[in-house]
Design a protein around this motif. Sequence first.
Motif, mmCIF file in Angstrom:
data_model
loop_
_atom_site.group_PDB
_atom_site.id
_atom_site.type_symbol
_atom_site.label_atom_id
_atom_site.label_comp_id
_atom_site.label_asym_id
_atom_site.label_seq_id
_atom_site.Cartn_x
_atom_site.Cartn_y
_atom_site.Cartn_z
ATOM 1 N N HIS A 88 0.835 -1.208 0.000
ATOM 2 C CA HIS A 88 0.000 0.000 0.000
ATOM 3 C C HIS A 88 0.870 1.257 0.000
ATOM 4 O O HIS A 88 0.412 2.328 -0.388
ATOM 5 C CB HIS A 88 -0.973 -0.003 1.178
ATOM 6 C CG HIS A 88 -0.331 -0.211 2.521
ATOM 7 N ND1 HIS A 88 0.170 0.825 3.254
ATOM 8 C CD2 HIS A 88 -0.110 -1.328 3.255
ATOM 9 C CE1 HIS A 88 0.665 0.357 4.393
ATOM 10 N NE2 HIS A 88 0.519 -0.953 4.415
ATOM 11 N N GLY A 126 -6.807 6.627 4.852
ATOM 12 C CA GLY A 126 -7.886 5.642 4.942
ATOM 13 C C GLY A 126 -7.508 4.440 5.784
ATOM 14 O O GLY A 126 -8.359 3.839 6.440
ATOM 15 N N ASP A 127 -6.242 4.071 5.799
ATOM 16 C CA ASP A 127 -5.831 2.865 6.501
ATOM 17 C C ASP A 127 -4.709 3.083 7.502
ATOM 18 O O ASP A 127 -4.147 2.126 8.008
ATOM 19 C CB ASP A 127 -5.374 1.808 5.482
ATOM 20 C CG ASP A 127 -6.507 1.412 4.571
ATOM 21 O OD1 ASP A 127 -7.628 1.229 5.070
ATOM 22 O OD2 ASP A 127 -6.282 1.323 3.359
ATOM 23 N N LEU A 128 -4.357 4.335 7.775
ATOM 24 C CA LEU A 128 -3.268 4.570 8.721
ATOM 25 C C LEU A 128 -3.658 4.125 10.122
ATOM 26 O O LEU A 128 -4.836 4.153 10.494
ATOM 27 C CB LEU A 128 -2.922 6.062 8.766
ATOM 28 C CG LEU A 128 -2.008 6.577 7.665
ATOM 29 C CD1 LEU A 128 -1.896 8.094 7.756
ATOM 30 C CD2 LEU A 128 -0.626 5.957 7.770
ATOM 31 N N ASP A 129 -2.657 3.737 10.865
ATOM 32 C CA ASP A 129 -2.881 3.346 12.249
ATOM 33 C C ASP A 129 -3.408 4.552 13.015
ATOM 34 O O ASP A 129 -2.749 5.589 13.070
ATOM 35 C CB ASP A 129 -1.550 2.870 12.849
ATOM 36 C CG ASP A 129 -1.768 2.136 14.161
ATOM 37 O OD1 ASP A 129 -2.892 2.168 14.684
ATOM 38 O OD2 ASP A 129 -0.797 1.534 14.650
ATOM 39 N N ASP A 130 -4.592 4.422 13.591
ATOM 40 C CA ASP A 130 -5.214 5.569 14.254
ATOM 41 C C ASP A 130 -5.191 5.432 15.773
ATOM 42 O O ASP A 130 -5.805 6.206 16.481
ATOM 43 C CB ASP A 130 -6.659 5.727 13.777
ATOM 44 C CG ASP A 130 -7.377 4.402 13.753
ATOM 45 O OD1 ASP A 130 -7.286 3.667 14.743
ATOM 46 O OD2 ASP A 130 -8.000 4.082 12.726
ATOM 47 N N ARG A 182 -9.066 10.681 9.435
ATOM 48 C CA ARG A 182 -10.047 9.606 9.657
ATOM 49 C C ARG A 182 -10.122 9.308 11.140
ATOM 50 O O ARG A 182 -9.103 9.137 11.816
ATOM 51 C CB ARG A 182 -9.659 8.334 8.901
ATOM 52 C CG ARG A 182 -10.668 7.196 9.065
ATOM 53 C CD ARG A 182 -10.277 5.966 8.267
ATOM 54 N NE ARG A 182 -8.919 5.578 8.519
ATOM 55 C CZ ARG A 182 -8.505 4.982 9.643
ATOM 56 N NH1 ARG A 182 -9.369 4.703 10.597
ATOM 57 N NH2 ARG A 182 -7.242 4.679 9.807
ATOM 58 N N ARG A 187 -14.428 4.211 8.371
ATOM 59 C CA ARG A 187 -13.718 3.413 7.369
ATOM 60 C C ARG A 187 -13.060 4.316 6.326
ATOM 61 O O ARG A 187 -12.171 3.900 5.608
ATOM 62 C CB ARG A 187 -14.684 2.462 6.644
ATOM 63 C CG ARG A 187 -15.467 1.551 7.554
ATOM 64 C CD ARG A 187 -14.577 0.419 8.051
ATOM 65 N NE ARG A 187 -15.308 -0.452 8.959
ATOM 66 C CZ ARG A 187 -16.001 -1.503 8.567
ATOM 67 N NH1 ARG A 187 -16.065 -1.816 7.293
ATOM 68 N NH2 ARG A 187 -16.626 -2.250 9.445
#
Lengths: 254, 290
Positions: A88, A126-130, A182, A187
Motif C-alpha cells: 500500500h 484511509g488505513d493509517l494506524d489511528d 479519519r 472506514r
Amino acid sequence: MGEGADRVRAIEQAAVDLCLAPERPQARLQQLGDARIWSLYREMVRNRLRGELKIALKRAHQDAGEAAFERAFVHHLAEAPPRSRFFHGIVGDFARSAAPFLREQTDVPAHVGDLLEYEAAVWAVGDLDDRAPATELEEFSFEGRPVLSHATRLLQLQYPVHRKREGGAPYERGEVRLCVHRRPEDRRARTWTLNPITYDLLRCFEAGEATVTEAVQRTATARKVAIDQPFLDGLCTVLADFIERGVILGCRAP
Amino acid sequence: MAETRKVDGIGIGLRYAMAERTLASDVPEIRWLEIHPENYVQRGGRFRHVLERARERFPLVTHGLTMGFGAVDRPEDSYVKPLRDFLHENAIPWHSEHLCFSGDGGVMLHDLLPVPFTRESVGVAVARIREARDRLELPIALENISYYADAGPAEMPEIDFLLEVLEQADCKLLLDVNNVFVNSQNHGFDPRAYMDRIPVERVVQIHVAGHQVRDDSLIIDTHGEPMRDEVYELLDFTLRRTGPVPVLLERDQNFPPFEELVAEVKRLDRIYREATAAAGAEGDGARGAA
C-alpha cells in the motif's frame, strides 16, 4: 552480508535494473539468462505496480490521461522507484515523484499534480494506524505540546481538487489548505478546508516542538494578526472543534 | 497477549475482497486463516477491523511477502520490529516467507524473484533465516517458490538448493504443492520424485492454489484460478507422506463467488482426511501446530 555474496548481489541488481529501466537493458537480460522469461518478470513487476497505482489514484489517472500517467510511471521507476516494504506504500512513493513530474508536463491539466497528492493522502489516511501514539498523553492545555492523530495529513495545494468538478469544467486556480483525517471508528477519510491560520497552527502542532501558546504566537506573528479577544474566541472554537473531531488527541506529557 | 491456538485442517487466505463473506460464513471445513502481515502491521481502519474479527473466530498464521530470505540486503529494523510486535500480539505460531528476493539497495519490486541456485546463495539464505528467527523470536518456515527461469548460472537443481538451505538453517518448510507442480511442468521433472526428497519432519504447513496455463504452455502461479485436478492429486500424494499438516488454499485475485471457494475447501478437506488417515496419523498431530 560481506564480499561472499557479491555474485548474488550482482544478480539481484541486474533483476532490479531490468525491471526499472525505461527500455529493456539487453546486457542485464544476458546476465540473468533466459531473455524471454526475464522479460516476462519485468512485465509482471511493472503491471502489478501500475495496476495498484491506477486503482488508488483513479481520478489523477483519468485526468492525466493514459500516456502522461505512463510517462510519470516510467519516470518514477527510473528515477525514484518504490522503497516501501508495504504494498500500500507504493502509492505514496509514486506520488512523491509523479506529482512534481506531472506539474511540469505541458500536455497535462495543471491541477493533476495536486489531485495526485490529494488522492495519495486520502489513500494513506484511509488505513493509517489511528491508535493513540505510544507517547503518554495529557489533556489539551495551552502550556502543553499538542499531539495530532497519526491518521491525519495536511495539504497546501493550488487547486481545490477535493471537490468533484461539475461537467468537466477546469478547476480555477486558488490556494487551498486541507486536513485529511479519519476517526478510528470510520472506514473512510474525511476532508476539511482550513483557513491559513488554522493550517499554519496545525502544521506547527504536527512538528511537535512548540507549546500551544508558542504555536499561536508564532502563527499570529507570521500572519501579522493581533492576538485580541475575537482572535482568541475564534481560536478556542477551532481547537475545540479539532479536539472533538479527533484530529488533536491531547498534549504530550512533559 | 492472545493465546496461541491450534492450526490444523484446511485454511484460507484472509483477503480484503472476500473478508466479509469469510468472516460471516459458517463453514466448519474452514479451520484457520492465513494473513499477509504487510496488510495489517501499523494499519488501522477497515484492516484492523477485519483483523480483530478474524482473530476472534479463527487461529491465524502469517505469511510474509517482502522479506524474501534470498535477499542480500538485511531487512531494516523499521520493518522487522513492528512485524515482531504484530506476530506476538496476535499469538502467531510460526511465520513463513519465501525463498526469493524482491529488491535490492532499498528498492522494492513487490514480486517474488528467483535467487541463483548456487552455494553462495545458500549462504545468504541461511544467514537471513537465522537472523529472522532471532529477530522475530518465532519459528520460521521457508516457502519454495514458483520460478520461471534460473537467475544466472545454476550450480545445482532447485530441490538440492532448497534442501541445503533447510538443512543448514535448520528451519521449517512451508511446502507449496502448487509451486512444485508448476515448476515440474515448466522445468520438466517428476513432482512426485521431488516430494519424495522433502524431509517431512520439517513441513509445518502446505499451500495449494490455482495456476494459469499460457498459450505458449508456460504455467504461471497466479492464485487466480480454480485448483487443477493434478494439484489435488499431488496434494493427496504429499499428505500421505507428511501426515496431518495444515493446508492453505491461496486465492489472491479473480475472486470467484464464495460458494465456489467453499466447494474447493470441502474437496481439500476430504482429501486431507482420507490421505492423513491413510498415512496412519490420528487426528491432532499437525507438525508445528500449537
